[in-house]
Motif scaffolding. Structure first.
Motif, mmCIF file in Angstrom:
data_model
loop_
_atom_site.group_PDB
_atom_site.id
_atom_site.type_symbol
_atom_site.label_atom_id
_atom_site.label_comp_id
_atom_site.label_asym_id
_atom_site.label_seq_id
_atom_site.Cartn_x
_atom_site.Cartn_y
_atom_site.Cartn_z
ATOM 1 N N ALA B 241 0.822 -1.211 0.000
ATOM 2 C CA ALA B 241 0.000 0.000 0.000
ATOM 3 C C ALA B 241 0.852 1.255 0.000
ATOM 4 N N VAL B 242 0.308 2.282 -0.599
ATOM 5 C CA VAL B 242 0.959 3.588 -0.701
ATOM 6 C C VAL B 242 -0.137 4.636 -0.498
ATOM 7 N N ALA B 243 0.188 5.718 0.205
ATOM 8 C CA ALA B 243 -0.820 6.759 0.391
ATOM 9 C C ALA B 243 -0.183 8.129 0.500
ATOM 10 N N LEU B 254 -5.080 6.944 -1.613
ATOM 11 C CA LEU B 254 -4.582 5.629 -1.196
ATOM 12 C C LEU B 254 -4.652 4.621 -2.329
ATOM 13 N N ALA B 255 -3.614 3.819 -2.464
ATOM 14 C CA ALA B 255 -3.659 2.701 -3.411
ATOM 15 C C ALA B 255 -3.150 1.448 -2.715
ATOM 16 N N MET B 256 -3.794 0.334 -2.985
ATOM 17 C CA MET B 256 -3.435 -0.935 -2.335
ATOM 18 C C MET B 256 -3.425 -2.059 -3.359
ATOM 19 N N LEU B 268 -6.742 -1.816 -5.641
ATOM 20 C CA LEU B 268 -7.768 -1.001 -5.005
ATOM 21 C C LEU B 268 -7.263 0.418 -4.763
ATOM 22 N N SER B 269 -8.135 1.393 -4.911
ATOM 23 C CA SER B 269 -7.723 2.734 -4.512
ATOM 24 C C SER B 269 -8.885 3.515 -3.942
#
Lengths: 395, 395
Positions: B241-243, B254-256, B268-269
């Motif tokens: 994940a990155v946010a 957010l992206a996962m 997912l975002s």
């Protein structure tokens, strides 16, 4: 146009504002410094085609539809001389060769299109540049960063035009995309979401290690170029990737997150096993841009403003140029735009197109190399006996 | 229905095949073991509503539209007694309280709906269970895994029904989704792509740490529940994940990526800054499923078969039930489906709905906790003086 040194830089800046075609203007929007100069172009581009496969067919089909004053096909080479001859016949090309080296030596060829599989690109581009040809090479330019860097360096030394054939960049919809982004009417860009999936479970090129297979290099690279077009030509601060590999350790199903210093995030995925909707969406604080369907070769772009109620501000849909030959790939006729851009760039004395620069090719390779590392894909086996990949052998 | 022990298990299995409503059947498709038994339900569910905010309004609106033999609202509590009284008037609720504790003690209430902000859920659910009420609590159930686990444990000890209000799961489109997945006509599921973005830059609930803000817990949790519905109720093997965080270290963009052992990948975002298209796509080897628009409360589902040419096999679009009161949230009338499922579950003696189980709530919390760790979001400040979050204080 014939200029050197500072004069060229000024010339390029000037062109940035006056170019009637609009494309050169894009140099300023991409922030690209365009390396020059290839010298003047006397007469048409005289194309040599390397490889007689599906993609070369589409490229030749595009070239065949363009004015002879700008584009001529003068030679085709394939490993199989018979196939080369058939190809020559189809497209009315005067010369055919059974080896790429012969084409490289043909003095009548001044630019080469390379449509072979990925692992061969490095050697063929090198050979063509060394033989003083301009080069348009199918994407990915090479499998490793240092190979791409080396080829760029060589092109600059030889003062030859070199371009990775990211044809997406030259579609009218991408021109509109750059314009909409530049106008900043959709506010600050926060997220790109793009999926590229085509079910090709039985296509060896996608799944075999020795052919340079993998969803990343073949499909994911298109999603990366889009994210870079939106968030700018610099290395993402964070890259995270996950993939499913097949029994040759080639990635078949891939997801990536790229995050830039600006905060922009790209959510990208690619699959060689499933057909996806293949849309790309760009989400800004004031609006969204959609490249529907085949986002890498779109005939359509939709731009909506999301503040003050959802409102469609731009919806362009257009027919591609009519071409005589049948193409293998979706929207193959759109290759015409790339051919036009190559001609325009070389005519302007550029070593690279401002819409698809050397720096971007190197950046793509760097991003791809980091993704490969994370997902555990390596092409070192291809070259282990050849001392070929250098320190990249582990990636 | 009144059963205990093995008898209940057999009863549940049997119900799995005969239930006319179809929903109970889903227990077998989700693989959920349904904990029992709440004991019999004599007469209607008698609802106590906790909080008088927007979401409680929509929940009350849904309940008000249902048969009095099944659902009655008997009390409402808010921290502000005046607001509670107004709410009571709007929905014709006989009792209103200025504290949640008073409602907990009301012997006439047999089930409580909790519509407060996230950080308060743990304490309120606990209080309600300890006072022998069934509980439906808005998502996320709590901010930490051990809190959710503790509440599940308590519900089982007290033999009370407990559910995280993931209303998505009860929409007809989700029933169709489960059916299509079960039939396996779209082959092996490879990828889920879901985006949930709503531009709420000035909504404190989303952006303030002390209110439990964050795109993950508010929006991203909906994307996670969808991925779990597709790939199954087990912890993903890989989570990345990155946010982007705001100045309170709350995630806004957010992206996962979640990857399961089966190879299934969810991309997912979520964003609290930009409006997204809010589609969810599920890609299988033989077809795709789309939940368009607001995928978490859809009125539509489209299922296409991608082999043998693209072919639409199912396209359901439906009106939601008519309800008298105005709702605040898109498709708020769809809360009726959740109310019906709660009634059905408790009538069947279940401690949990087979469509939204305790195990899933714990799984969501585990996934969210790992994501929070990776993106550097912690809610420890909320509780640092309260010895409240235990070892989770660092997450």
């Amino acid at each position: 146009m014939r200029m050197t040194g500072l004069c060229v830089v000024l010339g390029v800046l000037l062109l940035g504002f006056v170019a009637a075609e609009g494309n050169v203007t894009d140099a300023s929007t991409t922030g690209a410094t365009v390396a020059s100069t290839t010298g003047s172009l006397d007469g048409p581009l005289k194309w040599g085609i390397v490889a007689a496969g599906k993609i070369s067919n589409d490229w030749a089909a595009a070239l065949a539809s363009l004015p002879k004053e700008e584009h001529q096909m003068v030679a085709i080479a394939a490993r199989d001389a018979g196939r080369a001859a058939d190809f020559a016949k189809t497209f009315n090309i005067p010369k055919s060769y059974g080896s790429y080296a012969e084409l490289a030596k043909d003095p009548n060829v001044n630019i080469v299109y390379i449509g072979t599989i990925h692992p061969t690109h490095y050697e063929i581009v090198k050979m063509m540049l060394e033989n003083d040809k301009h080069v348009l090479c199918e994407k990915p330019m090479t499998l490793w960063v240092n190979h791409t860097e080396e080829l760029v360096q060589l092109a600059r030394e030889k003062k030859k035009f070199l371009q990775e054939a990211v044809w997406s960049r030259f579609f009218p919809a991408y021109r509109t995309l750059r314009q909409v982004l530049k106008e900043e009417k959709i506010g600050e860009m926060k997220m790109v979401s793009a999926v590229m999936g085509i079910a090709m479970p039985n296509t060896p090129r996608l799944h075999r290690k020795h052919l340079g297979g993998g969803a990343l290099m073949d499909l994911g690279s298109y999603t990366i170029q889009l994210a870079v077009a939106v968030f700018g030509n610099e290395m993402p601060e964070t890259i995270k990737a996950v993939a499913t590999l097949n029994n040759e350790s080639v990635d078949t199903n891939l997801a990536m997150i790229l995050q830039w210093k600006s905060g922009g995030i790209a959510q990208l995925s690619a699959s060689s096993l499933v057909l996806m909707n293949n849309d790309a969406m760009i989400f800004g604080t004031n609006g969204t841009i959609k490249l529907p369907g085949h986002f890498w070769c779109p005939d359509e772009i939709v731009y909506k403003r999301t503040t003050e109620g959802l409102q469609t501000l731009k919806h362009e849909k257009r027919e591609f140029p009519k071409i005589d030959h049948k193409t293998n790939f979706k929207h193959g006729a759109g290759m015409v735009y790339q051919a036009q851009e190559v001609h325009r760039s070389i005519s302007n004395g550029f070593l690279e197109s401002p819409l698809m620069t050397h720096d971007e090719s190197i950046l793509f390779a760097k991003i791809e190399q980091e993704v490969k590392k994370q997902i555990g894909v390596t092409y070192q086996d291809l070259y282990k006996d050849q001392k070929y990949c250098g320190e990249n052998c582990n990636v």
